[in-house]
Design a protein around this motif. Sequence first.
Motif, mmCIF file in Angstrom:
data_model
loop_
_atom_site.group_PDB
_atom_site.id
_atom_site.type_symbol
_atom_site.label_atom_id
_atom_site.label_comp_id
_atom_site.label_asym_id
_atom_site.label_seq_id
_atom_site.Cartn_x
_atom_site.Cartn_y
_atom_site.Cartn_z
ATOM 1 N N VAL A 48 45.293 33.805 25.187
ATOM 2 C CA VAL A 48 45.392 35.155 25.727
ATOM 3 C C VAL A 48 44.474 35.286 26.939
ATOM 4 N N THR A 49 44.986 35.895 27.996
ATOM 5 C CA THR A 49 44.186 36.266 29.156
ATOM 6 C C THR A 49 44.095 37.776 29.218
ATOM 7 N N VAL A 50 42.885 38.301 29.381
ATOM 8 C CA VAL A 50 42.664 39.742 29.454
ATOM 9 C C VAL A 50 42.169 40.098 30.854
ATOM 10 N N ILE A 51 42.830 41.075 31.474
ATOM 11 C CA ILE A 51 42.444 41.575 32.793
ATOM 12 C C ILE A 51 42.083 43.043 32.641
ATOM 13 N N THR A 52 40.877 43.399 33.009
ATOM 14 C CA THR A 52 40.388 44.762 32.799
ATOM 15 C C THR A 52 40.559 45.609 34.058
ATOM 16 N N ALA A 53 40.390 46.918 33.875
ATOM 17 C CA ALA A 53 40.463 47.840 35.014
ATOM 18 C C ALA A 53 39.382 47.530 36.033
ATOM 19 N N ALA A 54 38.199 47.088 35.562
ATOM 20 C CA ALA A 54 37.117 46.754 36.492
ATOM 21 C C ALA A 54 37.493 45.568 37.374
ATOM 22 N N GLN A 55 38.165 44.576 36.808
ATOM 23 C CA GLN A 55 38.607 43.434 37.600
ATOM 24 C C GLN A 55 39.675 43.839 38.605
ATOM 25 N N ILE A 56 40.600 44.686 38.187
ATOM 26 C CA ILE A 56 41.657 45.158 39.083
ATOM 27 C C ILE A 56 41.056 45.928 40.256
ATOM 28 N N GLU A 57 40.054 46.760 39.953
ATOM 29 C CA GLU A 57 39.417 47.543 41.009
ATOM 30 C C GLU A 57 38.609 46.653 41.948
ATOM 31 N N ALA A 58 37.932 45.643 41.402
ATOM 32 C CA ALA A 58 37.136 44.749 42.249
ATOM 33 C C ALA A 58 38.025 43.988 43.229
ATOM 34 N N ARG A 59 39.197 43.542 42.772
ATOM 35 C CA ARG A 59 40.103 42.783 43.635
ATOM 36 C C ARG A 59 41.010 43.695 44.462
ATOM 37 N N GLN A 60 41.021 44.997 44.090
ATOM 38 C CA GLN A 60 41.834 45.993 44.778
ATOM 39 C C GLN A 60 43.324 45.651 44.714
ATOM 40 N N ASP A 61 43.765 45.217 43.541
ATOM 41 C CA ASP A 61 45.181 44.950 43.318
ATOM 42 C C ASP A 61 45.936 46.273 43.251
ATOM 43 N N ARG A 62 47.062 46.333 43.932
ATOM 44 C CA ARG A 62 47.824 47.576 43.982
ATOM 45 C C ARG A 62 49.108 47.536 43.157
ATOM 46 N N THR A 63 49.612 46.342 42.830
ATOM 47 C CA THR A 63 50.841 46.216 42.060
ATOM 48 C C THR A 63 50.616 45.233 40.916
ATOM 49 N N LEU A 64 51.466 45.289 39.898
ATOM 50 C CA LEU A 64 51.330 44.401 38.755
ATOM 51 C C LEU A 64 51.487 42.923 39.140
#
Length: 633
Positions: A48-64
């Motif tokens: 399992v790989t877990v991606i958190t909201a903090a990681q998404i915000e740090a990388r500034q990902d905008r789409t899935l």
Amino acid sequence: MLKSVLSTSVAIAALSGVATAQPRLNDEKVVVVATRVATPIQNVASSVTVITAAQIEARQDRTLPDVLREVPGLSITQIGGAGGQTSLFMRGTNANHVKVLLDGIDVADPSTPSGAADISKFLASDIAQVEVLRGPQGALYGSDAIGGVINIITKAGEGPAQLSGSVEGGSFKTFNQAASLAGSYGAFHYAVTVQHFHSGATPVTPLSLLPPGARRNDDYFDNVTASTKLGYDVSDNFDLAFVARYYNSLGRITGDSFNPVTFVSFPAPIQTRISSIQYQSRGTAHLVLWNGRLDQTLGFAYGHTITAAQDPDNGNSRAIGDRIKLDWQGNIAVTDSQLLVLGAETARDALHPGLSFGFPTTLSRGITTNAGFGSLQSDFGHGIHTSASIRYDDNSRFGNRMTWRIAPAWEIDGTGTRLKASLGTGFKAPSLQQLFGTFGGNALLKPETSFGYDVGVEQKLLGDTLTGGITWFHNDIENLIVSGPAPAFLLGNIGKARTQGLEGFISWKVLETLTLRGDYTYTDAIDDRTNLALLRRPRHKASLNGSWQATDDLLLDVTLLYVGPQIDGNREFSVPRLKKGGTATVDFAASYRLTETFSLFGRVENAFDNGYQSPEGYLRPGIGATGGIKVNL
């Protein structure tokens, strides 16, 4: 351990979308997707790989697709820029072998040709956590989960009202906005998010493919998404919840024209207009009894999708599909170390009349699936945990299917070593289009089936600041649905495939403020009929990520992604097999908090302007820079 899980409604809430009981994402890392109950990740045997909201915000990902691009074992192919059709290949399996869940909702579109979930239009601002579970998961989730499952948990509201918003702009005529309101008032919990994504000019068509003197038309994509997660605590042991998501998108892409004289296709001079509307919703009632010994949820979900294309060369098309699902899950603490998870569900997928290449499609068609499952989660002490599951699906078209899975894990006391393995089966039911489609449909199709296993080891060192792991996986897939010979091209269960490989990672917390992570995947995906490599499955994939909280206000993030050579066809597949070289990209992101209210952020994607095509015949975006401001009230 199991008793502590059951003491909170977290045990099922994250999967069912209950707004009042989101996993404690900032505390001990827990996952839901691997067992259907919230479980500490060190007790999970599956990969399992877990991606958190903090990681998404740090990388500034905008789409899935941006969120998932570095996940080991997962290869993503996106045609063109933002909004382009996206295919997910998990551990070398097909694009329709990955089940995608959103707060307990199966988001696959029943009207698509293969029944696969297209995540290209999924915006990321409201995501709290993404869990990527690899390996066949039919025993827990039924059809579609041959390669694995992606579980998306959206943000919930709690505490005083919080209002936030952001606006950004940059390359490719990008102009994005997002706003959210979340909090609670007494027993009522709420979270509402509105997102707008706009990319007005992305070069997609290689100039070498254009006829002499022809002008390239850049791709256009515009998406408005609104979502909400609501909850009401009726009492200490009973709550109601509702989640909903709506998007309306418009894209303009360059299709293909055919020259009847030279029998050669070329990029069309007039763009195709594609519009999509999707609505997904789910309501739940969650009840805990007997001092937490019984934790149960009843859910009802409804989804509806309309996709229309205006193609000046190949005729207009329109597809309409919907899904209705009623489900129940009960978690029973048999003892403090034995948790029995039981579930039952009934779902109806429907395909409505539409258009295909300008011709009317079939009449309304539907499939009903009834299913029941059971899973026993056991804690034997001394770090030994197991999960054993079995499921029975009864489909109104092809009959029944039994799937099973067992997954033991052993965390050896005092050594930092964890051994894990999983073994199980999966299946993919034929889609409505495959059964009843105007071109090539075959009502006699049977499910695609799989058997797979993996085994791995993880090790912690240096006071748990350094962690590494390696996993070997293998899958055998039979009865694959592929087109038969000309002139009928009738679909049939005549394909077989074998996929196997290696997934490895290393994570190092260099400082309290600096984390480095590297992932590597080796995939050998072979067509057993021809002994040739399957298309668009790179043999090698690697990524490096560094996240540094340089000061209390400055956050820096850098990502290097390498995707190795693979076999693909050219744009119109007149050359069905060619070797496409590997490529590497580097992305930078930075954010700076000016005050408690205002923050600045910016990112540079493909920083070294690596020009490449993926898939062949379609350019991926070159270097692009975007910046903006965020407000928190």
